[in-house]
Design a protein around this motif. Structure first.
Motif, PDB file in Angstrom:
ATOM      1  N   ILE A  30      17.393   3.652  25.326  1.00  0.00           N
ATOM      2  CA  ILE A  30      18.017   3.700  26.643  1.00  0.00           C
ATOM      3  C   ILE A  30      17.034   3.240  27.706  1.00  0.00           C
ATOM      4  CG2 ILE A  30      18.966   5.246  28.388  1.00  0.00           C
ATOM      5  CD1 ILE A  30      20.207   6.885  26.135  1.00  0.00           C
ATOM      6  N   SER A  31      15.772   3.682  27.565  1.00  0.00           N
ATOM      7  CA  SER A  31      14.745   3.270  28.523  1.00  0.00           C
ATOM      8  C   SER A  31      14.561   1.766  28.516  1.00  0.00           C
ATOM      9  CB  SER A  31      13.424   3.968  28.199  1.00  0.00           C
ATOM     10  OG  SER A  31      12.394   3.505  29.037  1.00  0.00           O
ATOM     11  N   HIS A  32      14.506   1.165  27.302  1.00  0.00           N
ATOM     12  CA  HIS A  32      14.346  -0.278  27.192  1.00  0.00           C
ATOM     13  C   HIS A  32      15.533  -0.996  27.817  1.00  0.00           C
ATOM     14  CE1 HIS A  32      11.320  -0.219  23.605  1.00  0.00           C
ATOM     15  NE2 HIS A  32      10.923   0.485  24.634  1.00  0.00           N
ATOM     16  N   LYS A  33      16.731  -0.510  27.521  1.00  0.00           N
ATOM     17  CA  LYS A  33      17.918  -1.188  28.036  1.00  0.00           C
ATOM     18  C   LYS A  33      18.048  -0.996  29.533  1.00  0.00           C
ATOM     19  CE  LYS A  33      22.626  -2.315  26.800  1.00  0.00           C
ATOM     20  NZ  LYS A  33      23.747  -2.097  25.852  1.00  0.00           N
ATOM     21  N   ASP A  34      17.652   0.178  30.027  1.00  0.00           N
ATOM     22  CA  ASP A  34      17.696   0.402  31.465  1.00  0.00           C
ATOM     23  C   ASP A  34      16.792  -0.590  32.192  1.00  0.00           C
ATOM     24  OD1 ASP A  34      19.533   2.394  31.408  1.00  0.00           O
ATOM     25  OD2 ASP A  34      18.098   4.047  31.498  1.00  0.00           O
ATOM     26  N   ALA A  35      15.613  -0.873  31.613  1.00  0.00           N
ATOM     27  CA  ALA A  35      14.713  -1.855  32.216  1.00  0.00           C
ATOM     28  C   ALA A  35      15.338  -3.244  32.188  1.00  0.00           C
ATOM     29  CB  ALA A  35      13.374  -1.857  31.474  1.00  0.00           C
ATOM     30  N   ARG A  37      18.465  -3.931  32.209  1.00  0.00           N
ATOM     31  CA  ARG A  37      19.610  -3.968  33.130  1.00  0.00           C
ATOM     32  C   ARG A  37      19.191  -4.359  34.540  1.00  0.00           C
ATOM     33  NH1 ARG A  37      21.659   1.161  30.622  1.00  0.00           N
ATOM     34  NH2 ARG A  37      23.448   0.613  29.310  1.00  0.00           N
ATOM     35  N   LYS A  38      17.927  -4.246  34.852  1.00  0.00           N
ATOM     36  CA  LYS A  38      17.442  -4.554  36.194  1.00  0.00           C
ATOM     37  C   LYS A  38      17.298  -6.055  36.447  1.00  0.00           C
ATOM     38  CE  LYS A  38      16.726  -0.114  37.015  1.00  0.00           C
ATOM     39  NZ  LYS A  38      17.491   0.653  38.016  1.00  0.00           N
ATOM     40  N   GLY A  68      13.469  -3.984  38.518  1.00  0.00           N
ATOM     41  CA  GLY A  68      12.817  -2.915  37.776  1.00  0.00           C
ATOM     42  C   GLY A  68      11.370  -2.703  38.170  1.00  0.00           C
ATOM     43  N   ASP A 133      11.145  -8.458  27.473  1.00  0.00           N
ATOM     44  CA  ASP A 133      10.631  -7.332  28.237  1.00  0.00           C
ATOM     45  C   ASP A 133       9.184  -7.043  27.850  1.00  0.00           C
ATOM     46  OD1 ASP A 133      10.627  -5.835  25.867  1.00  0.00           O
ATOM     47  OD2 ASP A 133      12.486  -4.782  26.327  1.00  0.00           O
ATOM     48  N   TRP A 139      16.145 -10.239  25.544  1.00  0.00           N
ATOM     49  CA  TRP A 139      17.475  -9.876  25.994  1.00  0.00           C
ATOM     50  C   TRP A 139      18.196 -11.095  26.560  1.00  0.00           C
ATOM     51  CZ3 TRP A 139      19.032  -4.772  25.410  1.00  0.00           C
ATOM     52  CH2 TRP A 139      18.020  -3.854  25.146  1.00  0.00           C
TER      53      TRP A 139
END
Length: 308
Positions: A30-35, A37-38, A68, A133, A139
């Motif tokens: 989730i942390s990786h995907k949240d980053a 998403r920015k 991010g 990332d 991504w």
């Protein structure tokens, strides 16, 4: 009885460890995907009124942002234009390919107004971006805004269309019988016309290739055309044009063995020659072929302030 309780306790401890591990891994994901998403990419358009010509000038910008707290790397942008119900990629245009680093809280803006003049239908403009990332995960954000993790290494795959088909379908065609000469706004069309003239014995002997040369480039006066013809006539322009500065275009010329190929899953290193073109009042002209020329070393053709 104690053995039973010990066994139950051991199983419970194991289950707790498994759940903790799963939650930890899920938290990392989730942390990786949240980053990821920015990271965003989009296109804006505006119109400026020109008093001298009583007409509007279209100003189109490509934007790439990182909202991010961590940098991302190796970002590749692709612009798409719509033609009726179809969508076609037209390349990164004036954006670097790749963008080496997109810093935290950074937004990059690129003027793509010149590049889109090469294409007939540009009312529906979209953009995609792929990037790596800080943990090395690649991504992809597609032109609908959807984010997904990319798998597999960069590679060459077969394309469904050739460069010539691209020109005829979405660009201004290299048709010299066209009275309005709008195809001269497509640098790929000019590059193809020049290479065709080099490969045609009659056209070459009549010097028809000379009409595509930028007169501001002094180096053309000392070129060994017989030798260059052997090297260049076998090359093909790739379909995507880059614009390192306003009124300057760069096209990669590849060997014929790469015809019908395109890059998938990121960037792919190829041995190519770079054709540099400059834009004047009569369209694009070829400034040089070989290594890419930095914009500060290029002399642009003069354009009058009040064109008729």
């Amino acid at each position: 009885m104690n053995n039973a309780w010990n066994a139950i306790s051991a199983v419970s401890t194991l289950l707790a460890a498994v759940v903790a591990l799963w939650l930890g891994l899920r938290g990392v994901w989730i942390s990786h995907k949240d980053a990821a998403r920015k990271i965003g990419v989009w296109i804006t358009q505006s119109y400026d009124f020109n008093v001298a010509t009583d007409s509007y000038s279209r100003f189109v910008q490509l934007h790439v942002s990182n909202e991010g707290d961590e940098p991302v790397f190796d970002a590749n942008v692709m612009v798409f234009t719509g033609l009726e119900t179809k969508e076609y990629a037209v390349g990164p245009l004036s954006a670097p390919s790749p963008i080496q680093v997109l810093a935290p809280r950074q937004q990059l803006d690129f003027d793509i107004s010149t590049g889109i003049q090469a294409y007939d239908d540009t009312w529906k403009l979209m953009a995609e971006v792929d990037f790596v990332d800080s943990r090395g995960v690649r991504w992809h954000r597609d032109r609908e805004g959807r984010l997904s993790k990319m798998r597999g290494k960069a590679k060459l795959i077969d394309r469904k269309a050739t460069v010539q088909q691209d020109i005829s379908e979405i660009g201004r065609q290299a048709n010299q019988s066209d009275d309005n000469l709008t195809w001269l706004l497509n640098p790929v069309a000019v590059a193809q016309a020049f290479l065709n003239a080099l490969g045609d014995n009659r056209a070459f002997s009549e010097g028809k290739y000379e009409q595509w040369l930028a007169t501001e480039a002094e180096g053309w006066k000392s070129v060994d055309w017989a030798a260059c013809r052997i090297q260049w006539a076998k090359l093909l322009p790739t379909s995507f044009v880059q614009y390192p500065a306003p009124r300057i275009a760069q096209i990669k010329l590849a060997e014929r063995r790469l015809e019908g190929k395109q890059v998938a899953n990121g960037s792919y290193l190829l041995q190519v020659k770079i054709m540099t073109l400059t834009l004047g009042e009569n369209g694009w002209r070829i400034y040089g072929i070989g290594y890419p020329l930095p914009p500060e070393r290029i002399l642009l053709p003069h354009i009058s302030e009040n064109p008729q």
